[in-house]
Scaffold this motif. Structure first.
Motif, PDB file in Angstrom:
ATOM      1  N   LEU A 272      52.311  96.128  61.909  1.00  0.00           N
ATOM      2  CA  LEU A 272      52.626  95.751  62.205  1.00  0.00           C
ATOM      3  C   LEU A 272      50.721  95.274  61.722  1.00  0.00           C
ATOM      4  N   ILE A 273      50.366  96.312  61.096  1.00  0.00           N
ATOM      5  CA  ILE A 273      49.220  95.513  60.983  1.00  0.00           C
ATOM      6  C   ILE A 273      48.765  94.654  59.663  1.00  0.00           C
ATOM      7  N   HIS A 274      50.208  95.263  58.337  1.00  0.00           N
ATOM      8  CA  HIS A 274      49.829  94.211  57.199  1.00  0.00           C
ATOM      9  C   HIS A 274      50.947  93.000  57.215  1.00  0.00           C
ATOM     10  N   VAL A 275      51.351  92.442  58.712  1.00  0.00           N
ATOM     11  CA  VAL A 275      51.969  91.456  58.541  1.00  0.00           C
ATOM     12  C   VAL A 275      51.348  90.180  59.202  1.00  0.00           C
ATOM     13  N   PRO A 276      51.538  89.463  58.218  1.00  0.00           N
ATOM     14  CA  PRO A 276      50.792  87.874  58.780  1.00  0.00           C
ATOM     15  C   PRO A 276      51.124  87.031  59.357  1.00  0.00           C
ATOM     16  N   ASP A 277      49.848  86.907  60.215  1.00  0.00           N
ATOM     17  CA  ASP A 277      49.757  86.571  61.646  1.00  0.00           C
ATOM     18  C   ASP A 277      51.329  84.900  61.576  1.00  0.00           C
ATOM     19  N   ASP A 278      51.520  84.257  60.961  1.00  0.00           N
ATOM     20  CA  ASP A 278      52.142  83.610  60.984  1.00  0.00           C
ATOM     21  C   ASP A 278      53.646  84.153  60.873  1.00  0.00           C
ATOM     22  N   GLU A 279      53.547  85.305  60.143  1.00  0.00           N
ATOM     23  CA  GLU A 279      54.898  85.753  60.235  1.00  0.00           C
ATOM     24  C   GLU A 279      55.230  86.692  61.085  1.00  0.00           C
ATOM     25  N   VAL A 280      54.361  87.772  61.850  1.00  0.00           N
ATOM     26  CA  VAL A 280      54.982  87.856  63.481  1.00  0.00           C
ATOM     27  C   VAL A 280      55.815  87.584  64.536  1.00  0.00           C
ATOM     28  N   PRO A 281      55.211  86.584  65.244  1.00  0.00           N
ATOM     29  CA  PRO A 281      56.808  86.317  65.453  1.00  0.00           C
ATOM     30  C   PRO A 281      58.017  85.983  65.131  1.00  0.00           C
ATOM     31  N   ALA A 282      58.161  85.826  63.909  1.00  0.00           N
ATOM     32  CA  ALA A 282      59.700  85.862  63.104  1.00  0.00           C
ATOM     33  C   ALA A 282      60.098  87.763  63.156  1.00  0.00           C
ATOM     34  N   VAL A 283      59.184  88.377  62.928  1.00  0.00           N
ATOM     35  CA  VAL A 283      59.246  90.139  62.900  1.00  0.00           C
ATOM     36  C   VAL A 283      59.962  90.098  64.302  1.00  0.00           C
ATOM     37  N   LEU A 284      59.355  89.925  65.600  1.00  0.00           N
ATOM     38  CA  LEU A 284      58.955  90.471  66.544  1.00  0.00           C
ATOM     39  C   LEU A 284      60.438  89.760  67.652  1.00  0.00           C
ATOM     40  N   ALA A 285      60.776  89.055  66.469  1.00  0.00           N
ATOM     41  CA  ALA A 285      62.029  87.719  67.098  1.00  0.00           C
ATOM     42  C   ALA A 285      63.400  88.670  66.557  1.00  0.00           C
ATOM     43  N   GLU A 286      62.919  89.719  65.484  1.00  0.00           N
ATOM     44  CA  GLU A 286      63.801  90.233  64.986  1.00  0.00           C
ATOM     45  C   GLU A 286      64.384  91.674  65.772  1.00  0.00           C
ATOM     46  N   PHE A 287      62.850  92.211  66.363  1.00  0.00           N
ATOM     47  CA  PHE A 287      62.941  93.074  67.357  1.00  0.00           C
ATOM     48  C   PHE A 287      63.270  93.220  68.256  1.00  0.00           C
ATOM     49  N   HIS A 288      63.095  92.133  69.332  1.00  0.00           N
ATOM     50  CA  HIS A 288      64.987  91.627  69.998  1.00  0.00           C
ATOM     51  C   HIS A 288      65.333  91.372  69.963  1.00  0.00           C
ATOM     52  N   ARG A 289      65.916  91.136  68.453  1.00  0.00           N
ATOM     53  CA  ARG A 289      67.903  91.192  67.962  1.00  0.00           C
ATOM     54  C   ARG A 289      68.107  92.244  68.363  1.00  0.00           C
ATOM     55  N   VAL A 290      68.113  93.348  68.248  1.00  0.00           N
ATOM     56  CA  VAL A 290      68.455  94.523  67.636  1.00  0.00           C
ATOM     57  C   VAL A 290      68.086  95.173  68.874  1.00  0.00           C
TER      58      VAL A 290
END
Length: 212
Positions: free
Chosen positions: A121-139
Motif C-alpha cells: 500500500l506504500i505507493h498508493v496515494p492517500d485519496d486512492e487508499v479508501p477505494a483499495v481497502l473497499a476492494e479488499f473488503h469486497r473479496v
C-alpha cells in the motif's frame, strides 16, 4: 504527482527492478524475527477461519507468498508488475501467481479466507487508499482476516532509484497505524490490532490486523 499515473509508474518501476529486487530480498525474512512473528499470527488467524484461499496482494517475486504456503495457507500472489510475476512463477513454480491491480482485483466477492498487503500500500496515494481497502473488503468472506504492513510515520518522498541503482519513479507514503486503522474501519473492517516495529533508528514499520 497528480500529473502522472501512479499505477503506470509503479508497474514500470517494478518491472525495471524485478530481478534485482528478488535477489536482494530473497532471504531477508531469515533476519527478521518480528516480521516472521507477525506473519505467523496472520497465518494462525487465517487458519482459524477454515480452509480457503489467501491472497498476497502486491506479492512481488513471491517470497512472502511462499512463506505463507509454508505456514499451511492456500496462498496465491497478485502483483501489478508482469516482470515480478515472471520471477515469482520461476522461483516458486508450485504456487499460483497472477498479474493484477489491487484497485480492481479479479477475485470473486467474499471468496478469500485471508488477504495480505505486505508493504504494497506504500505507493498508493492517500485519496486512492479508501477505494483499495473497499476492494479488499469486497473479496474477503465474512470473518476473513486481513493484514496490512506499511512504513509508519508521516509524509511522502519520491523514490527515483533502488534495488541496485535501477531507475524508479514511485512515491513512498508513510502513514501512522491509527490512520490506516481508521481507513480500514471506514471500509467496513473490524480492526483488531495496530502495531509498530522499529528495526533500526531510522526505519519504522506499521501493521494493522483486521477482519471482515
Amino acid at each position: 504527482m497528480a500529473d502522472r499515473d501512479w499505477l503506470d509508474d509503479t508497474r514500470t518501476s517494478y518491472d525495471t527492478v524485478a530481478q534485482s529486487y528478488a535477489d536482494l530480498l530473497r532471504d531477508a525474512l531469515a533476519g527478521e524475527p518480528f516480521q516472521r512473528g507477525v506473519l505467523a499470527l496472520f497465518a494462525e488467524l487465517a487458519r482459524a477461519q477454515g480452509a480457503g484461499p489467501v491472497a498476497d496482494v502486491g506479492c512481488g517475486p513471491g517470497r512472502i507468498t511462499a512463506y505463507l504456503d509454508g505456514l499451511g495457507l492456500d496462498a496465491f500472489g497478485v502483483d501489478l508488475s508482469p516482470a515480478m510475476i515472471d520471477v515469482a512463477r520461476r522461483d516458486h513454480p508450485e504456487l499460483r501467481f497472477e498479474v493484477g491491480s489491487m484497485s480492481r482485483l479479479d477475485i470473486a466477492d467474499e471468496s478469500l479466507t485471508g488477504l495480505l498487503a505486505w508493504f504494497s500500500l506504500i505507493h498508493v496515494p492517500d485519496d486512492e487508499v479508501p477505494a483499495v481497502l473497499a476492494e479488499f473488503h469486497r473479496v474477503l468472506r465474512p470473518g476473513g482476516v486481513a493484514l496490512f504492513g506499511f512504513f509508519a510515520g508521516d509524509g511522502s518522498r519520491l523514490k527515483t532509484q533502488g534495488y541496485g541503482g535501477h531507475p524508479m519513479h514511485v512515491y513512498v507514503h508513510r502513514r501512522p497505524p491509527a490512520r490506516v486503522a481508521a481507513w480500514s474501519e471506514a471500509a467496513g473492517f473490524v480492526v483488531e490490532a495496530e502495531m509498530t516495529h522499529r528495526p533500526s533508528p531510522d526505519v519504522e514499520g506499521g501493521f494493522v490486523f483486521a477482519h471482515r
